[in-house]
Design a protein around this motif. Structure first.
Motif, PDB file in Angstrom:
ATOM      1  N   LEU A  88     -20.229  10.041 -16.191  1.00 14.73           N
ATOM      2  CA  LEU A  88     -20.035   8.729 -15.587  1.00 14.73           C
ATOM      3  C   LEU A  88     -19.021   8.766 -14.444  1.00 14.73           C
ATOM      4  O   LEU A  88     -19.132   8.003 -13.496  1.00 14.73           O
ATOM      5  CB  LEU A  88     -19.573   7.705 -16.630  1.00 14.73           C
ATOM      6  N   GLN A  89     -18.033   9.639 -14.576  1.00 12.00           N
ATOM      7  CA  GLN A  89     -17.048   9.763 -13.499  1.00 12.00           C
ATOM      8  C   GLN A  89     -16.491  11.181 -13.460  1.00 12.00           C
ATOM      9  O   GLN A  89     -16.471  11.879 -14.459  1.00 12.00           O
ATOM     10  CB  GLN A  89     -15.909   8.753 -13.666  1.00 12.00           C
ATOM     11  N   GLN A  90     -16.075  11.552 -12.269  1.00 13.45           N
ATOM     12  CA  GLN A  90     -15.386  12.827 -12.051  1.00 13.45           C
ATOM     13  C   GLN A  90     -13.981  12.458 -11.590  1.00 13.45           C
ATOM     14  O   GLN A  90     -13.827  11.636 -10.680  1.00 13.45           O
ATOM     15  CB  GLN A  90     -16.068  13.638 -10.947  1.00 13.45           C
ATOM     16  N   VAL A  91     -12.974  13.055 -12.183  1.00 13.36           N
ATOM     17  CA  VAL A  91     -11.597  12.727 -11.833  1.00 13.36           C
ATOM     18  C   VAL A  91     -10.904  13.984 -11.328  1.00 13.36           C
ATOM     19  O   VAL A  91     -10.916  15.018 -11.994  1.00 13.36           O
ATOM     20  CB  VAL A  91     -10.828  12.148 -13.042  1.00 13.36           C
ATOM     21  N   GLY A  92     -10.313  13.876 -10.153  1.00 13.85           N
ATOM     22  CA  GLY A  92      -9.530  14.972  -9.595  1.00 13.85           C
ATOM     23  C   GLY A  92     -10.331  15.855  -8.660  1.00 13.85           C
ATOM     24  O   GLY A  92     -11.532  16.058  -8.835  1.00 13.85           O
ATOM     25  N   THR A  93      -9.634  16.372  -7.680  1.00 12.85           N
ATOM     26  CA  THR A  93     -10.308  17.204  -6.679  1.00 12.85           C
ATOM     27  C   THR A  93     -10.729  18.555  -7.243  1.00 12.85           C
ATOM     28  O   THR A  93     -11.742  19.106  -6.812  1.00 12.85           O
ATOM     29  CB  THR A  93      -9.419  17.397  -5.441  1.00 12.85           C
ATOM     30  N   ASP A  94      -9.983  19.104  -8.199  1.00 13.69           N
ATOM     31  CA  ASP A  94     -10.385  20.390  -8.783  1.00 13.69           C
ATOM     32  C   ASP A  94     -11.723  20.268  -9.498  1.00 13.69           C
ATOM     33  O   ASP A  94     -12.598  21.122  -9.353  1.00 13.69           O
ATOM     34  CB  ASP A  94      -9.324  20.908  -9.762  1.00 13.69           C
ATOM     35  N   THR A  95     -11.889  19.190 -10.256  1.00  9.33           N
ATOM     36  CA  THR A  95     -13.149  18.941 -10.950  1.00  9.33           C
ATOM     37  C   THR A  95     -14.279  18.754  -9.943  1.00  9.33           C
ATOM     38  O   THR A  95     -15.361  19.306 -10.106  1.00  9.33           O
ATOM     39  CB  THR A  95     -13.030  17.687 -11.839  1.00  9.33           C
ATOM     40  N   TYR A  96     -14.002  17.986  -8.889  1.00  6.26           N
ATOM     41  CA  TYR A  96     -15.051  17.689  -7.919  1.00  6.26           C
ATOM     42  C   TYR A  96     -15.394  18.898  -7.055  1.00  6.26           C
ATOM     43  O   TYR A  96     -16.512  19.022  -6.580  1.00  6.26           O
ATOM     44  CB  TYR A  96     -14.657  16.483  -7.064  1.00  6.26           C
ATOM     45  N   LYS A  97     -14.464  19.786  -6.883  1.00 13.80           N
ATOM     46  CA  LYS A  97     -14.752  21.032  -6.151  1.00 13.80           C
ATOM     47  C   LYS A  97     -15.842  21.809  -6.882  1.00 13.80           C
ATOM     48  O   LYS A  97     -16.757  22.367  -6.256  1.00 13.80           O
ATOM     49  CB  LYS A  97     -13.487  21.879  -6.019  1.00 13.80           C
ATOM     50  N   ASN A  98     -15.777  21.831  -8.195  1.00 11.05           N
ATOM     51  CA  ASN A  98     -16.818  22.508  -8.986  1.00 11.05           C
ATOM     52  C   ASN A  98     -18.171  21.819  -8.818  1.00 11.05           C
ATOM     53  O   ASN A  98     -19.206  22.479  -8.754  1.00 11.05           O
ATOM     54  CB  ASN A  98     -16.429  22.541 -10.467  1.00 11.05           C
ATOM     55  N   VAL A  99     -18.159  20.481  -8.772  1.00  8.24           N
ATOM     56  CA  VAL A  99     -19.407  19.732  -8.573  1.00  8.24           C
ATOM     57  C   VAL A  99     -20.023  20.117  -7.238  1.00  8.24           C
ATOM     58  O   VAL A  99     -21.221  20.412  -7.158  1.00  8.24           O
ATOM     59  CB  VAL A  99     -19.150  18.202  -8.652  1.00  8.24           C
ATOM     60  N   TRP A 100     -19.217  20.101  -6.157  1.00  7.86           N
ATOM     61  CA  TRP A 100     -19.750  20.452  -4.841  1.00  7.86           C
ATOM     62  C   TRP A 100     -20.255  21.892  -4.805  1.00  7.86           C
ATOM     63  O   TRP A 100     -21.278  22.171  -4.181  1.00  7.86           O
ATOM     64  CB  TRP A 100     -18.705  20.216  -3.746  1.00  7.86           C
ATOM     65  N   GLY A 101     -19.576  22.790  -5.480  1.00 10.32           N
ATOM     66  CA  GLY A 101     -20.061  24.172  -5.545  1.00 10.32           C
ATOM     67  C   GLY A 101     -21.460  24.249  -6.139  1.00 10.32           C
ATOM     68  O   GLY A 101     -22.337  24.951  -5.631  1.00 10.32           O
ATOM     69  N   LYS A 102     -21.688  23.485  -7.208  1.00 12.96           N
ATOM     70  CA  LYS A 102     -23.014  23.453  -7.840  1.00 12.96           C
ATOM     71  C   LYS A 102     -24.050  22.792  -6.931  1.00 12.96           C
ATOM     72  O   LYS A 102     -25.192  23.250  -6.843  1.00 12.96           O
ATOM     73  CB  LYS A 102     -22.946  22.718  -9.179  1.00 12.96           C
ATOM     74  N   VAL A 103     -23.658  21.692  -6.270  1.00 14.73           N
ATOM     75  CA  VAL A 103     -24.579  20.999  -5.364  1.00 14.73           C
ATOM     76  C   VAL A 103     -24.980  21.925  -4.224  1.00 14.73           C
ATOM     77  O   VAL A 103     -26.161  22.035  -3.877  1.00 14.73           O
ATOM     78  CB  VAL A 103     -23.936  19.698  -4.814  1.00 14.73           C
ATOM     79  N   PHE A 104     -24.011  22.613  -3.632  1.00 16.40           N
ATOM     80  CA  PHE A 104     -24.304  23.513  -2.514  1.00 16.40           C
ATOM     81  C   PHE A 104     -25.215  24.662  -2.950  1.00 16.40           C
ATOM     82  O   PHE A 104     -26.065  25.110  -2.186  1.00 16.40           O
ATOM     83  CB  PHE A 104     -23.022  24.050  -1.892  1.00 16.40           C
ATOM     84  N   ALA A 105     -25.048  25.132  -4.174  1.00 21.72           N
ATOM     85  CA  ALA A 105     -25.917  26.199  -4.671  1.00 21.72           C
ATOM     86  C   ALA A 105     -27.319  25.678  -4.973  1.00 21.72           C
ATOM     87  O   ALA A 105     -28.304  26.418  -4.877  1.00 21.72           O
ATOM     88  CB  ALA A 105     -25.310  26.827  -5.927  1.00 21.72           C
ATOM     89  N   PHE A 106     -27.423  24.421  -5.320  1.00 23.24           N
ATOM     90  CA  PHE A 106     -28.695  23.827  -5.722  1.00 23.24           C
ATOM     91  C   PHE A 106     -29.626  23.559  -4.543  1.00 23.24           C
ATOM     92  O   PHE A 106     -30.820  23.808  -4.632  1.00 23.24           O
ATOM     93  CB  PHE A 106     -28.419  22.524  -6.483  1.00 23.24           C
ATOM     94  N   PHE A 107     -29.092  23.038  -3.440  1.00 24.48           N
ATOM     95  CA  PHE A 107     -29.925  22.689  -2.293  1.00 24.48           C
ATOM     96  C   PHE A 107     -30.018  23.846  -1.310  1.00 24.48           C
ATOM     97  O   PHE A 107     -29.036  24.523  -1.030  1.00 24.48           O
ATOM     98  CB  PHE A 107     -29.373  21.452  -1.570  1.00 24.48           C
ATOM     99  N   GLN A 108     -31.223  24.031  -0.787  1.00 26.99           N
ATOM    100  CA  GLN A 108     -31.446  25.076   0.205  1.00 26.99           C
ATOM    101  C   GLN A 108     -31.297  24.491   1.606  1.00 26.99           C
ATOM    102  O   GLN A 108     -31.395  23.282   1.796  1.00 26.99           O
ATOM    103  CB  GLN A 108     -32.861  25.660   0.040  1.00 26.99           C
ATOM    104  N   HIS A 109     -31.073  25.372   2.557  1.00 30.27           N
ATOM    105  CA  HIS A 109     -31.033  24.932   3.962  1.00 30.27           C
ATOM    106  C   HIS A 109     -32.443  24.690   4.446  1.00 30.27           C
ATOM    107  O   HIS A 109     -33.362  25.355   3.988  1.00 30.27           O
ATOM    108  CB  HIS A 109     -30.357  26.003   4.833  1.00 30.27           C
ATOM    109  N   PRO A 110     -32.689  23.815   5.362  1.00 30.41           N
ATOM    110  CA  PRO A 110     -31.698  22.913   5.932  1.00 30.41           C
ATOM    111  C   PRO A 110     -31.480  21.704   5.038  1.00 30.41           C
ATOM    112  O   PRO A 110     -32.350  21.310   4.277  1.00 30.41           O
ATOM    113  CB  PRO A 110     -32.326  22.496   7.259  1.00 30.41           C
ATOM    114  N   ILE A 111     -30.288  21.143   5.135  1.00 31.15           N
ATOM    115  CA  ILE A 111     -29.962  19.878   4.483  1.00 31.15           C
ATOM    116  C   ILE A 111     -29.795  18.872   5.613  1.00 31.15           C
ATOM    117  O   ILE A 111     -29.017  19.094   6.530  1.00 31.15           O
ATOM    118  CB  ILE A 111     -28.666  19.983   3.667  1.00 31.15           C
ATOM    119  N   ASP A 112     -30.546  17.791   5.537  1.00 27.93           N
ATOM    120  CA  ASP A 112     -30.471  16.809   6.607  1.00 27.93           C
ATOM    121  C   ASP A 112     -30.149  15.434   6.050  1.00 27.93           C
ATOM    122  O   ASP A 112     -30.496  15.123   4.908  1.00 27.93           O
ATOM    123  CB  ASP A 112     -31.787  16.769   7.393  1.00 27.93           C
TER     124      ASP A 112
END
Length: 186
Positions: A88-112
């Motif tokens: 429901l929520q992500q708290v803190g930049t360290d936690t969210y850094k992990n989320v972005w790492g997973k998102v970046f690995a999940f989507f292929q280029h190009p991202i528009d």
């Protein structure tokens, strides 16, 4: 100052159209302060909005290029996200850094991205923006992603820099089925 200007000024001040002034100052200082406040407020607002637009552009750039360092530089300490993915929520930049790492690995280029209906409201040290965004990319299994999402940022001005303190990403849901509705367009 003539009586008409004083009455007009009081009417504008009472309506909230003018910034509040500390009247404990001397008359001369207060008059100078009011003039400076009136003259600089629109300039500061335009400057703040331009800085926030730049941060939003940096967000889009970081997402498109999968630049984790740029993305994380946009967030304020104590950041909270209500993201499109669980929990429901992500708290803190360290936690969210992990989320972005997973998102970046999940989507292929190009991202528009396509954005519409950006609205920014600023205060002295807090602001928010809202917009619709269209995400177009490909998942690792080859499935194409093409959907509109809703994105709201809450900003805080910290040491003169607008940082994202809150991020809310969502899609509409069908209340009867409980499923996300991903085919809506503006």
């Amino acid at each position: 100052m003539n009586k008409r200007k004083i009455i007009l000024g009081l009417m504008l001040l009472c309506s909230g159209a003018l910034p509040r002034v500390n009247y404990a100052q001397t008359s001369q200082t207060a008059n100078k302060s009011k003039k400076e406040t009136i003259m600089t407020a629109p300039k500061n607002k335009a400057s703040d909005e331009a800085q926030i637009r730049q941060q939003i552009d940096n967000f889009v750039k970081a997402f498109r290029t999968k630049d984790l360092n740029l993305m994380m530089s946009l967030y304020a300490p104590g950041f909270v996200a209500f993201d499109i993915v669980p929990p429901l929520q992500q708290v803190g930049t360290d936690t969210y850094k992990n989320v972005w790492g997973k998102v970046f690995a999940f989507f292929q280029h190009p991202i528009d991205f396509e954005t519409r209906d950006l609205s920014i409201v600023t205060g002295a040290d807090v602001a928010f923006s809202r917009q619709l965004l269209r995400l177009q990319t490909t998942m690792p299994n080859g499935q194409k992603v093409d959907r509109w999402e809703r994105l709201t940022f809450g900003f805080r001005k910290i040491d003169g820099v607008w940082l994202i303190a809150h991020e809310h990403v969502s899609v509409p849901a069908d209340l009867f089925s409980g499923r996300a509705v991903l085919d809506l367009q503006p």
